[in-house]
Design a protein around this motif. Structure first.
Motif, PDB file in Angstrom:
ATOM      1  N   PRO A 274     -10.381  -7.229  11.538  1.00  0.00           N
ATOM      2  CA  PRO A 274     -10.099  -6.034  10.728  1.00  0.00           C
ATOM      3  C   PRO A 274      -8.678  -6.079  10.173  1.00  0.00           C
ATOM      4  CG  PRO A 274     -10.067  -5.489  13.061  1.00  0.00           C
ATOM      5  CD  PRO A 274     -10.557  -6.906  12.963  1.00  0.00           C
ATOM      6  N   PHE A 275      -8.445  -5.352   9.100  1.00  0.00           N
ATOM      7  CA  PHE A 275      -7.114  -5.307   8.500  1.00  0.00           C
ATOM      8  C   PHE A 275      -6.124  -4.640   9.453  1.00  0.00           C
ATOM      9  CE2 PHE A 275      -9.469  -6.180   4.694  1.00  0.00           C
ATOM     10  CZ  PHE A 275      -8.572  -6.823   3.853  1.00  0.00           C
ATOM     11  N   ASN A 276      -4.940  -5.223   9.540  1.00  0.00           N
ATOM     12  CA  ASN A 276      -3.866  -4.627  10.326  1.00  0.00           C
ATOM     13  C   ASN A 276      -3.242  -3.497   9.505  1.00  0.00           C
ATOM     14  OD1 ASN A 276      -1.897  -4.127  12.223  1.00  0.00           O
ATOM     15  ND2 ASN A 276      -0.576  -5.808  11.551  1.00  0.00           N
ATOM     16  N   PRO A 277      -3.298  -2.246   9.970  1.00  0.00           N
ATOM     17  CA  PRO A 277      -2.803  -1.126   9.157  1.00  0.00           C
ATOM     18  C   PRO A 277      -1.296  -1.214   8.917  1.00  0.00           C
ATOM     19  CG  PRO A 277      -4.126  -0.362  11.021  1.00  0.00           C
ATOM     20  CD  PRO A 277      -3.828  -1.806  11.261  1.00  0.00           C
ATOM     21  N   LEU A 278      -0.857  -0.609   7.828  1.00  0.00           N
ATOM     22  CA  LEU A 278       0.570  -0.461   7.574  1.00  0.00           C
ATOM     23  C   LEU A 278       1.120   0.659   8.448  1.00  0.00           C
ATOM     24  CD1 LEU A 278       0.703  -0.646   3.657  1.00  0.00           C
ATOM     25  CD2 LEU A 278       0.749  -2.515   5.314  1.00  0.00           C
ATOM     26  N   LEU A 279       2.398   0.650   8.654  1.00  0.00           N
ATOM     27  CA  LEU A 279       3.034   1.712   9.426  1.00  0.00           C
ATOM     28  C   LEU A 279       2.829   3.049   8.712  1.00  0.00           C
ATOM     29  CD1 LEU A 279       4.836   2.343  11.891  1.00  0.00           C
ATOM     30  CD2 LEU A 279       6.811   2.116  10.372  1.00  0.00           C
ATOM     31  N   GLY A 280       2.268   4.023   9.426  1.00  0.00           N
ATOM     32  CA  GLY A 280       1.988   5.324   8.832  1.00  0.00           C
ATOM     33  C   GLY A 280       0.631   5.427   8.171  1.00  0.00           C
ATOM     34  N   GLU A 281      -0.136   4.331   8.145  1.00  0.00           N
ATOM     35  CA  GLU A 281      -1.482   4.378   7.568  1.00  0.00           C
ATOM     36  C   GLU A 281      -2.385   5.250   8.441  1.00  0.00           C
ATOM     37  OE1 GLU A 281      -5.051   1.235   6.354  1.00  0.00           O
ATOM     38  OE2 GLU A 281      -2.959   0.550   6.446  1.00  0.00           O
ATOM     39  N   GLN A 507       4.947  -4.732   4.834  1.00  0.00           N
ATOM     40  CA  GLN A 507       4.753  -4.623   6.278  1.00  0.00           C
ATOM     41  C   GLN A 507       5.917  -5.237   7.047  1.00  0.00           C
ATOM     42  OE1 GLN A 507       2.967  -2.817   8.283  1.00  0.00           O
ATOM     43  NE2 GLN A 507       1.116  -3.947   8.852  1.00  0.00           N
ATOM     44  N   ARG A 508       6.477  -6.314   6.512  1.00  0.00           N
ATOM     45  CA  ARG A 508       7.573  -6.982   7.207  1.00  0.00           C
ATOM     46  C   ARG A 508       8.836  -6.127   7.251  1.00  0.00           C
ATOM     47  NH1 ARG A 508       4.972 -11.710   5.152  1.00  0.00           N
ATOM     48  NH2 ARG A 508       5.984 -11.561   3.123  1.00  0.00           N
ATOM     49  N   MET A 509       8.890  -5.096   6.398  1.00  0.00           N
ATOM     50  CA  MET A 509      10.036  -4.191   6.412  1.00  0.00           C
ATOM     51  C   MET A 509       9.804  -2.999   7.331  1.00  0.00           C
ATOM     52  SD  MET A 509      11.120  -4.219   2.386  1.00  0.00           S
ATOM     53  CE  MET A 509      12.743  -3.586   2.777  1.00  0.00           C
ATOM     54  N   SER A 510       8.626  -2.957   7.994  1.00  0.00           N
ATOM     55  CA  SER A 510       8.289  -1.805   8.829  1.00  0.00           C
ATOM     56  C   SER A 510       9.219  -1.670  10.022  1.00  0.00           C
ATOM     57  CB  SER A 510       6.838  -1.916   9.310  1.00  0.00           C
ATOM     58  OG  SER A 510       5.945  -1.847   8.226  1.00  0.00           O
ATOM     59  N   ARG A 511       9.652  -2.815  10.581  1.00  0.00           N
ATOM     60  CA  ARG A 511      10.554  -2.726  11.734  1.00  0.00           C
ATOM     61  C   ARG A 511      11.846  -2.022  11.344  1.00  0.00           C
ATOM     62  NH1 ARG A 511      12.176  -7.725  15.576  1.00  0.00           N
ATOM     63  NH2 ARG A 511      10.128  -7.204  16.399  1.00  0.00           N
ATOM     64  N   LYS A 512      12.374  -2.370  10.160  1.00  0.00           N
ATOM     65  CA  LYS A 512      13.600  -1.731   9.693  1.00  0.00           C
ATOM     66  C   LYS A 512      13.380  -0.233   9.499  1.00  0.00           C
ATOM     67  CE  LYS A 512      16.916  -1.838   5.874  1.00  0.00           C
ATOM     68  NZ  LYS A 512      17.269  -2.474   4.571  1.00  0.00           N
ATOM     69  N   ILE A 513      12.209   0.132   8.943  1.00  0.00           N
ATOM     70  CA  ILE A 513      11.896   1.549   8.736  1.00  0.00           C
ATOM     71  C   ILE A 513      11.796   2.268  10.074  1.00  0.00           C
ATOM     72  CG2 ILE A 513      10.158   3.149   7.852  1.00  0.00           C
ATOM     73  CD1 ILE A 513       9.431   1.061   5.765  1.00  0.00           C
ATOM     74  N   ILE A 553       2.109   4.667   0.640  1.00  0.00           N
ATOM     75  CA  ILE A 553       2.475   3.421   1.316  1.00  0.00           C
ATOM     76  C   ILE A 553       1.796   2.205   0.697  1.00  0.00           C
ATOM     77  CG2 ILE A 553       2.942   4.587   3.496  1.00  0.00           C
ATOM     78  CD1 ILE A 553       0.224   3.678   4.485  1.00  0.00           C
ATOM     79  N   PHE A 554       0.755   2.416  -0.111  1.00  0.00           N
ATOM     80  CA  PHE A 554       0.062   1.283  -0.727  1.00  0.00           C
ATOM     81  C   PHE A 554       0.607   0.957  -2.115  1.00  0.00           C
ATOM     82  CE2 PHE A 554      -3.425   3.348   1.873  1.00  0.00           C
ATOM     83  CZ  PHE A 554      -3.221   2.518   2.961  1.00  0.00           C
ATOM     84  N   GLY A 555       1.552   1.762  -2.590  1.00  0.00           N
ATOM     85  CA  GLY A 555       2.144   1.499  -3.892  1.00  0.00           C
ATOM     86  C   GLY A 555       3.255   0.473  -3.789  1.00  0.00           C
ATOM     87  N   GLU A 556       3.986   0.308  -4.882  1.00  0.00           N
ATOM     88  CA  GLU A 556       5.107  -0.627  -4.881  1.00  0.00           C
ATOM     89  C   GLU A 556       6.198  -0.112  -3.961  1.00  0.00           C
ATOM     90  OE1 GLU A 556       5.271  -3.560  -6.159  1.00  0.00           O
ATOM     91  OE2 GLU A 556       3.284  -3.431  -7.093  1.00  0.00           O
ATOM     92  N   PHE A 557       6.705  -0.982  -3.111  1.00  0.00           N
ATOM     93  CA  PHE A 557       7.717  -0.575  -2.140  1.00  0.00           C
ATOM     94  C   PHE A 557       9.078  -0.476  -2.808  1.00  0.00           C
ATOM     95  CE2 PHE A 557       9.319   0.168   1.986  1.00  0.00           C
ATOM     96  CZ  PHE A 557      10.558  -0.435   2.062  1.00  0.00           C
TER      97      PHE A 557
END
Length: 565
Positions: A274-281, A507-513, A553-557
């Protein structure tokens, strides 16, 4: 006089109906039940064996044998006569009851009681489809002629659908009946194969949640939706609630155990990730036909934690899960970390954790998964349950076995459970397995006729569906709006890969967020032992379409989104 109400779409339809009723009345005049009805009495039945005896004598049959044949025929006829007698008595009782009902109706009519007197005073659920041509009245006069009443539009009686009074709209949905799909969309493109070894040869021993894989290895649902898939057999919890209400605590515990096992049934033959959700998804599931509402959110990225909350008929279910996965060359091992909790309205609580899952033959041979380990279902009252998922061996001819027992607070075994996690589960009273006296607890549903390479169940096929009117109600964080997942479902593989790579950069910026102070929107951590709990407010915000504090969260970051998060 009896009044009937007929609803039509137009005046011409109404006139046609009235003409048809008049013709039918002429052909088949109504007859009162008070009239005489002649029944075939068992005494009227008779049989003669003279022709049979004469024919047997012509064939030269001995008289003793002829007499024996006659006795056999008489015996068989006596049995038939007894059956006719029973049917005659039942029919007589039926018509006596109908006569009594007719007399009661006549008394009600003569006393001035009409159908209107029995209507439920609930105008809130009146039919919105009522039209000015929806009613007409017919009456039968005492001389047997059919008369038509010329009713003006203002004087027409109100028509009320039965379903408006005997069923209430679900509080969580504007649809009484939601028609859900039975198959995925046909692929728009031809799928291209990908070498698995070329993707994972450099990731042996690593956490696969941090490995970027092409969309080919995904199925078109997210891990948030996968959590809800465990509630496919939520009727077991409905049954458990009812058993507890009636005082049968043992059957409540057994149904809870069956529910805990049933969540694994959908994993058989499911080889995609399954897809790994984004942070806050997030993901919501409003299933009024099941009587439940489900909501989940990805509340942490490092470690990856998904929290969920569900409310059903007399129960609440919640939990948070962190999946730790490792690749060991020929297999992938997945260890769930977290506690699932179930609380009934009467205060009884059950808690358990999931067992280990291993996927074998990643590189060579037939790919398959197995669940193994001990599951402890702890209750806060009379009963608890222990289940053992047997690990499958290479030569095992009877895989997927589950066995266990339910015990009371004194440690005495009250029931024994056995079966397969992908098929059925049985129980017997006591601590001895006697299959002859076993009772069925749960049985998995059959796979859908339209099977795809994802091997989704009929229930899983509906999870990512955007039913009519749903999209405008969803927050911008819902998994159904995730573009790479939607493209994969539609068979648009090139677009799906492009979107997946774009979202994984975010997603790779999620840790910073997360380290900058981000907090989940709908859940909060109540302590390491209690885990994440739903704070409420989601369904109220949904009713008001109030998603101002939910970023796209699915738009341009952009840095603006990072600051908002």
């Amino acid at each position: 006089t009896k009044t009937l109400h007929l609803r039509t779409d137009s005046r011409s339809d109404r006139a046609a109906w009235l003409q048809a009723l008049a013709c039918t009345r002429c052909i088949l005049p109504l007859q009162s039940l008070s009239g005489d009805f002649s029944f075939l009495s068992p005494k009227d039945l008779s049989i003669s064996t003279e022709r049979l005896k004469s024919r047997l004598r012509e064939e030269g049959i001995d008289e003793s044998l002829i007499k024996e044949c006659e006795e056999i025929v008489d015996s068989e006829f006596s049995e038939v006569q007894e059956q006719v007698k029973l049917l005659h008595e039942e029919r007589k009782k039926l018509f006596d009851a109908l006569k009594q009902l007719e007399m009661a109706n006549l008394e009600a009519e003569t006393s001035g009681i009409h159908d209107n007197g029995y209507r439920l005073p609930n105008p809130k659920y009146s039919s919105s489809r009522r039209g000015k041509y929806s009613e007409c009245s017919t009456s039968a006069s005492s001389d047997g002629k059919l008369e038509f009443e010329n009713i003006s539009e203002e004087d027409e009686p109100s028509f009320h659908d039965t379903k408006d009074y005997f069923s209430e709209p679900d509080a969580g949905s504007g649809h009484m009946h939601i028609k859900r799909r039975t198959r995925l969309p046909d692929p728009a493109e031809k799928e291209r194969g990908v070498s698995l070894w070329s993707m994972i040869k450099d990731n042996v021993g690593k956490d696969l949640t941090r490995v970027c894989l092409p969309v080919y290895f995904n199925e078109p649902i997210s891990s948030l939706q996968k959590c809800f898939e465990d509630l496919e057999y939520s009727y077991l919890l409905d049954q458990a609630y009812e058993y507890g209400k009636s005082g049968n605590s043992l059957l409540r515990a057994l149904n809870v155990a069956a529910f805990a096992v049933s969540g694994y049934a959908s994993t058989e033959g499911r080889h995609c990730k399954p897809f790994n959700p984004l942070l806050g998804e997030t993901y919501e599931a409003d299933f009024p036909e099941k009587g439940l509402r489900f909501f989940s959110e990805k509340v942490s990225h490092h470690p990856t934690v998904i929290a969920c909350h569900c409310e059903g008929k007399g129960w609440k279910f919640w939990g948070d899960t962190n999946l730790r996965s490792k690749f060991w060359g020929r297999s992938i091992q997945i260890e769930p970390v977290g506690v699932l909790s179930l609380e009934f309205d009467d205060g009884e609580i059950f808690q358990w954790s999931k067992v280990t899952t291993t996927i074998y033959n990643i590189l060579l041979g037939k790919l398959y998964c197995d669940h193994h380990g001990i599951m402890q279902i702890r209750g806060n009252r009379q009963y608890s349950c222990t289940l053992k998922f047997k690990e499958q061996s290479i030569l095992d001819r009877n895989p997927h076995q589950v066995s266990g027992f339910v015990q009371d607070v004194t440690g005495e075994k009250a029931a024994t459970v056995f079966g397969k996690w992908d098929d059925t589960l049985y129980y017997v009273a006591g601590d001895v397995i006697n299959k002859a006296s076993a009772s069925l607890l749960w049985k998995a549903t059959k796979p859908p006729p339209n099977v795809t390479r994802y091997n989704l169940t009929s229930f899983a096929i509906t999870l990512n569906e955007l039913t009519p009117g749903l999209e405008e109600k969803l927050p911008p964080t819902d998994s159904r709006l995730r573009p790479d997942q939607r493209h994969l479902e539609n068979g648009e593989y090139e677009k799906a890969n492009e979107e997946k790579q774009r979202l994984e950069r975010r997603q790779r910026m999620s840790r910073k967020i997360q380290e900058s102070g981000w907090r989940p929107r709908w859940f909060e951590l109540r302590g390491e032992s209690d885990g994440y709990k739903y704070t409420g407010g989601y369904w109220e915000a949904r009713d008001e379409r109030s998603w101002d504090d939910c970023p796209n969260i699915f738009g341009e970051f952009t840095e603006e989104i990072a600051d908002c998060a």
